[in-house]
Design a protein around this motif. Structure first.
Motif, PDB file in Angstrom:
ATOM      1  N   ALA A  68       0.135  -3.047  81.378  1.00  0.00           N
ATOM      2  CA  ALA A  68      -0.360  -3.253  80.019  1.00  0.00           C
ATOM      3  C   ALA A  68      -1.874  -3.080  79.953  1.00  0.00           C
ATOM      4  N   CYS A  69      -2.591  -3.618  80.934  1.00  0.00           N
ATOM      5  CA  CYS A  69      -4.059  -3.562  80.902  1.00  0.00           C
ATOM      6  C   CYS A  69      -4.567  -2.143  81.118  1.00  0.00           C
ATOM      7  N   ILE A  70      -3.933  -1.395  82.004  1.00  0.00           N
ATOM      8  CA  ILE A  70      -4.337  -0.004  82.220  1.00  0.00           C
ATOM      9  C   ILE A  70      -4.121   0.799  80.936  1.00  0.00           C
ATOM     10  N   ALA A  71      -2.989   0.556  80.259  1.00  0.00           N
ATOM     11  CA  ALA A  71      -2.706   1.258  78.999  1.00  0.00           C
ATOM     12  C   ALA A  71      -3.744   0.909  77.936  1.00  0.00           C
ATOM     13  N   VAL A  72      -4.093  -0.370  77.836  1.00  0.00           N
ATOM     14  CA  VAL A  72      -5.077  -0.797  76.833  1.00  0.00           C
ATOM     15  C   VAL A  72      -6.449  -0.213  77.133  1.00  0.00           C
ATOM     16  N   LEU A  73      -6.847  -0.207  78.398  1.00  0.00           N
ATOM     17  CA  LEU A  73      -8.146   0.355  78.774  1.00  0.00           C
ATOM     18  C   LEU A  73      -8.209   1.847  78.445  1.00  0.00           C
ATOM     19  N   ALA A  74      -7.144   2.567  78.786  1.00  0.00           N
ATOM     20  CA  ALA A  74      -7.105   3.998  78.459  1.00  0.00           C
ATOM     21  C   ALA A  74      -7.055   4.214  76.952  1.00  0.00           C
ATOM     22  N   GLY A  75      -6.291   3.369  76.261  1.00  0.00           N
ATOM     23  CA  GLY A  75      -6.140   3.526  74.822  1.00  0.00           C
ATOM     24  C   GLY A  75      -7.436   3.314  74.068  1.00  0.00           C
ATOM     25  N   HIS A  76      -8.227   2.357  74.489  1.00  0.00           N
ATOM     26  CA  HIS A  76      -9.473   2.112  73.756  1.00  0.00           C
ATOM     27  C   HIS A  76     -10.577   3.089  74.155  1.00  0.00           C
ATOM     28  N   TRP A  77     -10.425   3.741  75.296  1.00  0.00           N
ATOM     29  CA  TRP A  77     -11.309   4.885  75.566  1.00  0.00           C
ATOM     30  C   TRP A  77     -11.010   5.984  74.538  1.00  0.00           C
ATOM     31  N   ILE A  78      -9.727   6.193  74.268  1.00  0.00           N
ATOM     32  CA  ILE A  78      -9.330   7.156  73.233  1.00  0.00           C
ATOM     33  C   ILE A  78      -9.885   6.721  71.876  1.00  0.00           C
ATOM     34  N   ASP A  79      -9.903   5.425  71.626  1.00  0.00           N
ATOM     35  CA  ASP A  79     -10.444   4.918  70.371  1.00  0.00           C
ATOM     36  C   ASP A  79     -11.906   5.319  70.207  1.00  0.00           C
ATOM     37  N   PHE A  80     -12.700   5.173  71.261  1.00  0.00           N
ATOM     38  CA  PHE A  80     -14.106   5.575  71.189  1.00  0.00           C
ATOM     39  C   PHE A  80     -14.244   7.098  71.135  1.00  0.00           C
ATOM     40  N   TYR A  81     -13.335   7.812  71.765  1.00  0.00           N
ATOM     41  CA  TYR A  81     -13.313   9.271  71.644  1.00  0.00           C
ATOM     42  C   TYR A  81     -13.158   9.667  70.174  1.00  0.00           C
ATOM     43  N   LEU A  82     -12.265   8.973  69.468  1.00  0.00           N
ATOM     44  CA  LEU A  82     -12.039   9.287  68.054  1.00  0.00           C
ATOM     45  C   LEU A  82     -13.204   8.857  67.175  1.00  0.00           C
ATOM     46  N   MET A  83     -13.919   7.825  67.571  1.00  0.00           N
ATOM     47  CA  MET A  83     -15.083   7.392  66.797  1.00  0.00           C
ATOM     48  C   MET A  83     -16.231   8.382  66.917  1.00  0.00           C
ATOM     49  N   ILE A  84     -16.363   9.030  68.076  1.00  0.00           N
ATOM     50  CA  ILE A  84     -17.574   9.787  68.382  1.00  0.00           C
ATOM     51  C   ILE A  84     -17.382  11.299  68.298  1.00  0.00           C
ATOM     52  N   THR A  85     -16.367  11.837  68.938  1.00  0.00           N
ATOM     53  CA  THR A  85     -16.239  13.297  69.069  1.00  0.00           C
ATOM     54  C   THR A  85     -16.135  14.034  67.743  1.00  0.00           C
ATOM     55  N   PRO A  86     -15.300  13.596  66.782  1.00  0.00           N
ATOM     56  CA  PRO A  86     -15.237  14.358  65.521  1.00  0.00           C
ATOM     57  C   PRO A  86     -16.577  14.437  64.801  1.00  0.00           C
ATOM     58  N   GLY A  87     -17.387  13.385  64.898  1.00  0.00           N
ATOM     59  CA  GLY A  87     -18.694  13.402  64.248  1.00  0.00           C
ATOM     60  C   GLY A  87     -19.694  14.295  64.942  1.00  0.00           C
ATOM     61  N   VAL A  88     -19.536  14.478  66.258  1.00  0.00           N
ATOM     62  CA  VAL A  88     -20.485  15.285  67.031  1.00  0.00           C
ATOM     63  C   VAL A  88     -20.070  16.749  67.053  1.00  0.00           C
ATOM     64  N   LEU A  89     -18.822  17.018  67.390  1.00  0.00           N
ATOM     65  CA  LEU A  89     -18.355  18.390  67.588  1.00  0.00           C
ATOM     66  C   LEU A  89     -17.581  18.956  66.407  1.00  0.00           C
ATOM     67  N   LYS A  90     -17.338  18.133  65.394  1.00  0.00           N
ATOM     68  CA  LYS A  90     -16.600  18.578  64.205  1.00  0.00           C
ATOM     69  C   LYS A  90     -15.248  19.159  64.613  1.00  0.00           C
ATOM     70  N   GLU A  91     -14.867  20.320  64.045  1.00  0.00           N
ATOM     71  CA  GLU A  91     -13.560  20.879  64.356  1.00  0.00           C
ATOM     72  C   GLU A  91     -13.515  21.562  65.711  1.00  0.00           C
ATOM     73  N   ASN A  92     -14.635  21.584  66.431  1.00  0.00           N
ATOM     74  CA  ASN A  92     -14.680  22.212  67.756  1.00  0.00           C
ATOM     75  C   ASN A  92     -14.357  21.237  68.877  1.00  0.00           C
ATOM     76  N   GLY A  93     -14.074  19.983  68.548  1.00  0.00           N
ATOM     77  CA  GLY A  93     -13.761  19.010  69.572  1.00  0.00           C
ATOM     78  C   GLY A  93     -12.432  19.302  70.241  1.00  0.00           C
ATOM     79  N   THR A  94     -12.340  18.927  71.491  1.00  0.00           N
ATOM     80  CA  THR A  94     -11.102  19.118  72.239  1.00  0.00           C
ATOM     81  C   THR A  94     -10.991  18.027  73.283  1.00  0.00           C
ATOM     82  N   PHE A  95      -9.902  18.049  74.036  1.00  0.00           N
ATOM     83  CA  PHE A  95      -9.689  17.045  75.080  1.00  0.00           C
ATOM     84  C   PHE A  95      -9.114  17.754  76.293  1.00  0.00           C
ATOM     85  N   GLY A  96      -9.756  17.549  77.438  1.00  0.00           N
ATOM     86  CA  GLY A  96      -9.285  18.233  78.636  1.00  0.00           C
ATOM     87  C   GLY A  96      -9.882  17.645  79.898  1.00  0.00           C
ATOM     88  N   LEU A  97     -10.139  18.518  80.857  1.00  0.00           N
ATOM     89  CA  LEU A  97     -10.603  18.084  82.171  1.00  0.00           C
ATOM     90  C   LEU A  97     -11.942  17.356  82.097  1.00  0.00           C
TER      91      LEU A  97
END
Length: 464
Positions: free
Chosen positions: A393-422
């Motif tokens: 559960a804790c590993i899932a929550v830690l990974a999930g809230h990293w995704i949460d910050f990804y969603l807070m930051i990346t769309p505002g910085v990279l706009k439609e050019n954002g992606t997720f990968g290596l």
């Protein structure tokens, strides 16, 4: 009789084999980042087309606004590029800058939440947590490193991350003048007026330095007091920590919200939410609880923390369970207010995340992994009392809230050019390994159990 079985003098041994494992994760993350950079840069043959598109924009701009503006665009191609890039290609460097800022925000949150958890246990005079307080205290050792990384992140990538750092937005003679952002200029630049291509945000920068200085000072002060308690069995240091913790909580109440506005909300400069400070705190808080719980479980599984039993695990599991719901409550409250108001300036934030093929999968996955999974997985009593369940559960929550910050930051910085990968996976692994190394190194320096804590006996007999 029961207390005889507890080892109150145990100390965590950060062995060379464990360090090797942490280093392997960090190196693997770094290699993934490098592979992601090469993969991204190999596709930069579109870059020339992007630069041609920028040139076309400048020419068209010249036709529309006259020769003066064309010369301005020629003198500062970065600004023209910034305006044209949302429809062109962002480079791997822009993506790396966004990843650096995501990890800065996420792991700074883990560090300061560790200090917050430590302080709030003293202020609330909690007894159940006395045996695990050294673990969140160790998180604070990351704060000076986080501060250095924040400076690097701003001075290297601040102009790409924060749109409000561009001087033309405040120039009323420029066709790119932005009245909304100009109205917020004092929040960033006071006491000076923004001027030049990239005006320096004095007020914003002073806040950044001040917040980290206050956080680290209070962390060091409380840590020193707690360690003195190990030597002196009287309660004077415990009472002192109650007062110091209360001071920290007041400081944290203000700085956590303002830092969320400064470091995350201002990325989407036109958008605002009166709940955003609470939202970032909720994400930080449940991530910090998951990190504390995960390390307690790992140490318990490795034979440490004899003072911890299944009842302590149950309480930690309830925290992760309850505050996953709390985060969802804040998420839904913010979303619902904006949804039914249906004001374009507010809804654009969610439209960018819900309607694009880049971010929509993460938007819905964010809710699944941060609410539905921990809610269902930790619902039963027994799931909160077993190491294996809590680790998952804790590993899932830690990974999930990293995704949460990804969603807070990346769309505002990279706009439609954002992606997720290596690059994103590698950067998270690298920062995670670095944070773990620093926290465990700090944890190994001091006794694992505060043996003179006046409520330790209550903790040893904790039962729910």
């Amino acid at each position: 009789m029961h207390a005889v079985n507890h080892n109150l003098d145990e100390k965590f041994n950060f062995t060379s084999s464990l360090k090797k494992k942490v280093f392997i994760v960090g190196i693997a993350g770094l290699l993934l980042m490098i592979a992601g950079i090469f993969t991204t840069s190999s596709g930069d043959h579109h870059g020339e087309e992007s630069h041609e598109a920028v040139a076309e924009v400048v020419v068209q701009d010249q036709d529309q606004h006259g020769e003066d503006h064309a010369l301005d665009a020629e003198d500062s191609p970065g600004e023209a590029s910034h305006e044209a890039q949302p429809h062109g290609e962002f480079s791997w460097a822009d993506r790396l800058k966004a990843d650096l800022w995501i990890n800065n925000m996420y792991f700074t949150g883990l560090a300061i939440i560790g200090v917050f958890f430590f302080a709030i246990q003293y202020v609330s005079q909690s007894g159940w947590s006395a045996g695990i307080l050294r673990i969140p205290m160790a998180f604070g050792a990351w704060l000076p490193i986080a501060f250095v990384l924040m400076l690097i992140g701003y001075f290297w990538g601040g102009h790409e991350i924060f749109h409000w750092t561009h001087g033309y937005l405040y120039d009323k003679s420029s066709p790119l003048f932005d009245s909304i952002i100009n109205g917020k200029a004092a929040f960033f630049f006071w006491p000076t007026e923004p001027s030049g291509d990239y005006p320096f945000p004095i007020f914003w920068f002073v806040r950044l330095v001040l917040f980290f200085a206050l956080w680290y000072y209070m962390f060091v002060t409380m840590r020193k007091t707690a360690l003195k308690e190990d030597i002196d069995p009287s309660t004077k240091y415990w009472h002192k920590l109650v007062k110091q913790g209360a001071v920290f909580l007041v400081i944290f109440a203000v700085t956590s919200s303002v830092s969320a506005w400064d470091w995350v909300l201002s990325i989407d400069t036109h958008w605002f939410s009166t709940m955003f400070g609470w939202y970032v705190f909720a994400s930080w808080w449940v991530s910090g609880l998951a990190a504390i719980t995960l390390i307690v479980c790992l140490l318990k599984g490795a034979g440490y923390l004899s003072v911890v039993n299944s009842n302590h695990l149950h309480d930690l599991g309830k925290f992760v369970f309850a505050f996953s719901i709390f985060w969802t409550y804040i998420w839904f409250s913010q979303f619902l207010l904006i949804y039914y108001a249906n004001i374009p300036e507010e809804t654009i934030y969610f439209i960018e995340r819900m309607s694009s093929h880049q971010y929509a999968p993460f938007f819905y996955f964010n809710l699944i992994i941060n609410f539905f999974f921990p809610f269902l997985f930790l619902m039963t009593r027994e799931s909160k009392r077993h190491l294996a369940f809590l680790k998952i559960a804790c590993i899932a929550v830690l990974a999930g809230h990293w995704i949460d910050f990804y969603l807070m930051i990346t769309p505002g910085v990279l706009k439609e050019n954002g992606t997720f990968g290596l690059m994103e996976i590698g950067s998270a692994m690298f920062f995670g390994a670095a944070f773990t190394f620093v926290a465990l190194t700090s944890l190994a320096k001091y006794p694992l159990v505060p043996k003179n804590h006046p409520m330790l006996e209550e903790s040893l007999h904790h039962h729910i």
